[in-house]
Design a protein around this motif. Sequence first.
Motif, PDB file in Angstrom:
ATOM      1  N   SER A 126     -51.698   7.461  69.153  1.00 41.17           N
ATOM      2  CA  SER A 126     -51.086   8.318  70.176  1.00 41.17           C
ATOM      3  C   SER A 126     -52.103   8.695  71.243  1.00 41.17           C
ATOM      4  CB  SER A 126     -50.486   9.570  69.545  1.00 41.17           C
ATOM      5  OG  SER A 126     -51.479  10.292  68.826  1.00 41.17           O
ATOM      6  N   SER A 134     -49.110   7.913  75.505  1.00 41.61           N
ATOM      7  CA  SER A 134     -47.653   8.056  75.459  1.00 41.61           C
ATOM      8  C   SER A 134     -46.972   6.997  76.325  1.00 41.61           C
ATOM      9  CB  SER A 134     -47.237   9.459  75.904  1.00 41.61           C
ATOM     10  OG  SER A 134     -47.719   9.738  77.214  1.00 41.61           O
ATOM     11  N   GLY A 135     -47.602   6.639  77.449  1.00 39.74           N
ATOM     12  CA  GLY A 135     -47.036   5.597  78.304  1.00 39.74           C
ATOM     13  C   GLY A 135     -47.018   4.252  77.619  1.00 39.74           C
ATOM     14  N   ASN A 138     -44.163   4.317  75.101  1.00 34.31           N
ATOM     15  CA  ASN A 138     -42.860   4.189  75.759  1.00 34.31           C
ATOM     16  C   ASN A 138     -42.570   2.764  76.219  1.00 34.31           C
ATOM     17  OD1 ASN A 138     -42.191   6.885  75.415  1.00 34.31           O
ATOM     18  ND2 ASN A 138     -43.150   7.508  77.336  1.00 34.31           N
ATOM     19  N   ARG A 141     -41.508   0.824  73.303  1.00 27.79           N
ATOM     20  CA  ARG A 141     -40.230   1.279  72.750  1.00 27.79           C
ATOM     21  C   ARG A 141     -39.060   0.616  73.456  1.00 27.79           C
ATOM     22  NH1 ARG A 141     -39.576   7.481  73.170  1.00 27.79           N
ATOM     23  NH2 ARG A 141     -40.989   7.429  71.391  1.00 27.79           N
ATOM     24  N   SER A 143     -35.837   0.338  76.289  1.00 29.03           N
ATOM     25  CA  SER A 143     -34.661   1.179  76.526  1.00 29.03           C
ATOM     26  C   SER A 143     -33.434   0.703  75.774  1.00 29.03           C
ATOM     27  CB  SER A 143     -34.346   1.208  78.028  1.00 29.03           C
ATOM     28  OG  SER A 143     -34.148  -0.104  78.509  1.00 29.03           O
ATOM     29  N   ASN A 147     -36.166  -4.356  72.652  1.00 26.37           N
ATOM     30  CA  ASN A 147     -36.761  -4.434  73.972  1.00 26.37           C
ATOM     31  C   ASN A 147     -36.643  -5.855  74.526  1.00 26.37           C
ATOM     32  OD1 ASN A 147     -38.436  -4.401  76.226  1.00 26.37           O
ATOM     33  ND2 ASN A 147     -39.929  -3.026  75.272  1.00 26.37           N
ATOM     34  N   CYS A 158     -46.724   4.736  64.835  1.00 24.00           N
ATOM     35  CA  CYS A 158     -47.637   5.619  65.551  1.00 24.00           C
ATOM     36  C   CYS A 158     -48.706   6.174  64.612  1.00 24.00           C
ATOM     37  CB  CYS A 158     -46.871   6.780  66.172  1.00 24.00           C
ATOM     38  SG  CYS A 158     -45.754   6.265  67.489  1.00 24.00           S
ATOM     39  N   GLN A 163     -44.655  10.994  67.465  1.00 26.61           N
ATOM     40  CA  GLN A 163     -43.849  10.443  68.555  1.00 26.61           C
ATOM     41  C   GLN A 163     -42.975   9.305  68.047  1.00 26.61           C
ATOM     42  OE1 GLN A 163     -45.750   9.621  72.223  1.00 26.61           O
ATOM     43  NE2 GLN A 163     -47.162  11.328  72.092  1.00 26.61           N
ATOM     44  N   GLY A 165     -38.835   7.912  68.138  1.00 23.02           N
ATOM     45  CA  GLY A 165     -37.637   8.089  68.951  1.00 23.02           C
ATOM     46  C   GLY A 165     -36.461   7.335  68.392  1.00 23.02           C
TER      47      GLY A 165
END
Length: 558
Positions: A126, A134-135, A138, A141, A143, A147, A158, A163, A165
């Motif tokens: 992290s 975090s970027g 993301n 991850r 959308s 992916n 992580c 973090q 989701g």
Amino acid sequence: MTPAPALVHGAKAPPLWFKTLGALIDEQANRYEDHTAAVFSWQNVRLSYRQLSDRSKVLGKAMLEMGLRNGDCIGIMAGNCYQYIEVFLAGGRIGCPVVVLNNTYTAEELRNAVQKSSCKLVFLASEIGSRNLSGHINILRGSSRKNPALPDLRRVVCLGGSQVGEAGVEMQTYNTFTSNGHSVFMNDSVLKRAESLVRPDDVLNLQFTSGTTGSPKAAMLTHTNLINNARFVGDAMALTHEDVLCCPPPLFHCFGLVLGFLDTYTHGSTIVFPSDFFDVGKVVDALVEEDVTVLLGVPTMYISELEVMEKTGQRPRRLRTGLASGSTVSQSLMDQLREKMGVEKMLIAYGMTETSPVTFITSLSDPESKATRTVGRVIPHTSAKVIDSNGKLLGRGERGELCTSGFALQKGYWKNKEKTKESMKEDENGVLWMHTGDEAILDDDGYAHITGRIKDIIIRGGENIFPEKLKKGSCNILLSARPALWLSRTRDTARNEELNKWVGQLLGRHKAPAYCFWLGDAGIGNDFPKTGSGKIKKHVLCDIGNNLVHNGPVKAKL
């Protein structure tokens, strides 16, 4: 008198080991049991050989439980943490190549590397030091449930933080993921079946090249490559189970993973990781608190450590040797290490990612003239030669391209047959050679002197100009098709004209720079662009220089 051919062969003893990392893990656990294998000072974690074996089994089962199979790639981007070692060992157990991802990657670079290496599982910190990732999390991850930019990626784990989701690629914490290894369906027989499919010549590790001269490629390194390379380098350092090695270099680089961890692991020694990234204060503390006997680093690290020790008065008690990679250690620095750290002899290693990485190394018994001015002699089961631009074997003392052969050569570049064929070529006898791109000399005693990069040679007025010689003469970096100085400003900076005149007098008029670029000026940046392992990205410097020259005005023209 015709010089002897520039061709050398390493010893044929001891014999090579042909074993998998999984087999080595079990052997070392049985032999060294509760002896400390690894210390992570900044995490307050100490793991024995038995614990690393047990924990790698649990993590290996968790990987199998999520559906990974032999040949599936696992990526990791993190600092020097205990999870890194566990992932490497677990992946090796079940035949899943571990892709070590550069800690300096941007989020976009991370995605490209994960995509290029077809990773199905990625472990991601992290944060590394003060850098928040975090970027990066993301971008992996995505959308959607899968992916679209990363069709092979199935899960992100992580390391640290919570973090996770619901949207996008499935995410878990490290503790949650490892708990899957205790599933009733994942018993020892399942793990043993997976281990039985692994072969010594299978790919254990994907290492992206540093990319100092262009786009990085992923070198496929096998169990045989890495285990034996680590073993021979550890032999050169005379490692035993009583040694404690401090490793500031990063695990995403062969220096940290192979010359650090695997060196100690093959010899029953203890390795200490003082921080997740280089922190000179924590390194010096570890040298004293862990009673370190061997220290790894590059010359700039050693200089920083000496400066801190000068201020704090700290001094290691048992430090006897160390290993430097990427550059020779000057006589003056060697004298300081001996006087202030107690290091009797610092070893120099040379190689490249594609050769696992070491092919040449100095010896503890080398005279000072060889120990500080060469990169040593070839390691066992390795050969080397120096050739001209037409592939003809040169003589001792003649400058040309260094080529190496033997057990350490990569299996090739991942999914890149074209680049593999460019750098790995068979000779008339069917021997496969890695063309290193490094310019070198082999002396009469078989020691190698690295003099530069073949691609960096500048031809000006019919004369060959070697940047390495220019660097030694002017203490600066010179690049591009015409010599150019890249300088950082000091309080009493000389004018461009004075520098030009000085270099011309020192090295000859044809070697005098055509341009001078100052760090901090518009369009230049405040520091040299570097890879994660600290090497200067020469192709980026050339692009900057060419842009300033052609899209001017260039005030730095001399």
